[in-house]
Scaffold this active site. Sequence first.
Site, mmCIF file in Angstrom:
data_model
loop_
_atom_site.group_PDB
_atom_site.id
_atom_site.type_symbol
_atom_site.label_atom_id
_atom_site.label_comp_id
_atom_site.label_asym_id
_atom_site.label_seq_id
_atom_site.Cartn_x
_atom_site.Cartn_y
_atom_site.Cartn_z
ATOM 1 N N TYR A 294 -18.141 5.476 -4.737
ATOM 2 C CA TYR A 294 -18.987 4.597 -3.942
ATOM 3 C C TYR A 294 -20.392 5.133 -3.767
ATOM 4 O O TYR A 294 -20.619 6.316 -3.680
ATOM 5 C CB TYR A 294 -18.369 4.236 -2.601
ATOM 6 C CG TYR A 294 -17.857 5.344 -1.726
ATOM 7 C CD1 TYR A 294 -18.523 5.708 -0.561
ATOM 8 C CD2 TYR A 294 -16.669 6.000 -2.030
ATOM 9 C CE1 TYR A 294 -18.040 6.691 0.272
ATOM 10 C CE2 TYR A 294 -16.183 6.983 -1.196
ATOM 11 C CZ TYR A 294 -16.863 7.329 -0.044
ATOM 12 O OH TYR A 294 -16.381 8.309 0.771
ATOM 13 N N ASP B 81 -7.036 10.289 10.683
ATOM 14 C CA ASP B 81 -6.915 8.830 10.746
ATOM 15 C C ASP B 81 -5.795 8.380 11.678
ATOM 16 O O ASP B 81 -5.839 7.256 12.192
ATOM 17 C CB ASP B 81 -6.705 8.240 9.353
ATOM 18 C CG ASP B 81 -7.983 8.201 8.533
ATOM 19 O OD1 ASP B 81 -9.049 8.565 9.068
ATOM 20 O OD2 ASP B 81 -7.912 7.811 7.354
ATOM 21 N N LYS C 170 -22.383 0.123 1.423
ATOM 22 C CA LYS C 170 -21.699 0.799 0.315
ATOM 23 C C LYS C 170 -21.447 -0.180 -0.824
ATOM 24 O O LYS C 170 -21.231 -1.366 -0.596
ATOM 25 C CB LYS C 170 -20.342 1.351 0.780
ATOM 26 C CG LYS C 170 -20.435 2.386 1.860
ATOM 27 C CD LYS C 170 -19.060 2.803 2.340
ATOM 28 C CE LYS C 170 -19.177 3.831 3.452
ATOM 29 N NZ LYS C 170 -17.874 4.146 4.032
ATOM 30 N N HIS D 122 -13.359 3.520 8.299
ATOM 31 C CA HIS D 122 -14.417 4.409 8.766
ATOM 32 C C HIS D 122 -15.764 3.713 8.631
ATOM 33 O O HIS D 122 -15.937 2.822 7.810
ATOM 34 C CB HIS D 122 -14.454 5.693 7.935
ATOM 35 C CG HIS D 122 -13.228 6.519 8.058
ATOM 36 N ND1 HIS D 122 -13.263 7.881 8.159
ATOM 37 C CD2 HIS D 122 -11.922 6.189 8.119
ATOM 38 C CE1 HIS D 122 -12.036 8.352 8.262
ATOM 39 N NE2 HIS D 122 -11.205 7.335 8.226
#
Length: 182
Positions: A132, A170, A72, A62
């Site tokens: 994250y 997904d 990130k 993603h």
Amino acid sequence: MEIQETGLKDCLIIKPRLFDDSRGYFFESFNQNVFESKTGLSCNFVQDNQSFSSYGVIRALHAQKGEYAQAKLVRVLSGKVLDVAVDARKGSPTYGQHVAVELSAENKLQLYIPRGFLHGFAVLSETAEFFYKCDNSYNKESEQGVMYNDPTLNINWLIPQEKQLISDKDLILNSFASLSDE
């Protein structure tokens, strides 16, 4: 903090300096001044996220696009994952290449994923808590993703196919070749 290159421009493994003794351990998981001085990269994190998953879960590929793109810094609080970053920056010399790094509570490694990369992970332990930091806020309309099993990327998620747990969302993602330029 030790910085290791991954072979993908600006995608870095960060190994914190661990202080441990009979009482336990301490480490500084991120220091912006040290990060910037060692890498030359600037990052201002504005959002933290955490997930919990069980063995076989693949949270696949993603990214946010356009003005909502995110860098990130990811790590594992408990368990073990295979973390994957794919360079989706058109014009990059490593466009379409990926790196896969085992992150675990035990090794305390972190992966810095720059803006313009796709990101996903597979849970290799019974369970895993994943954390994250993001340098931009989430925006649903800016989401994009790529199939976890895209044949051009050829990622080995280290999970046997019959044990893979993938969300319905997904399972219907597009191919890497169809990524938007926005």
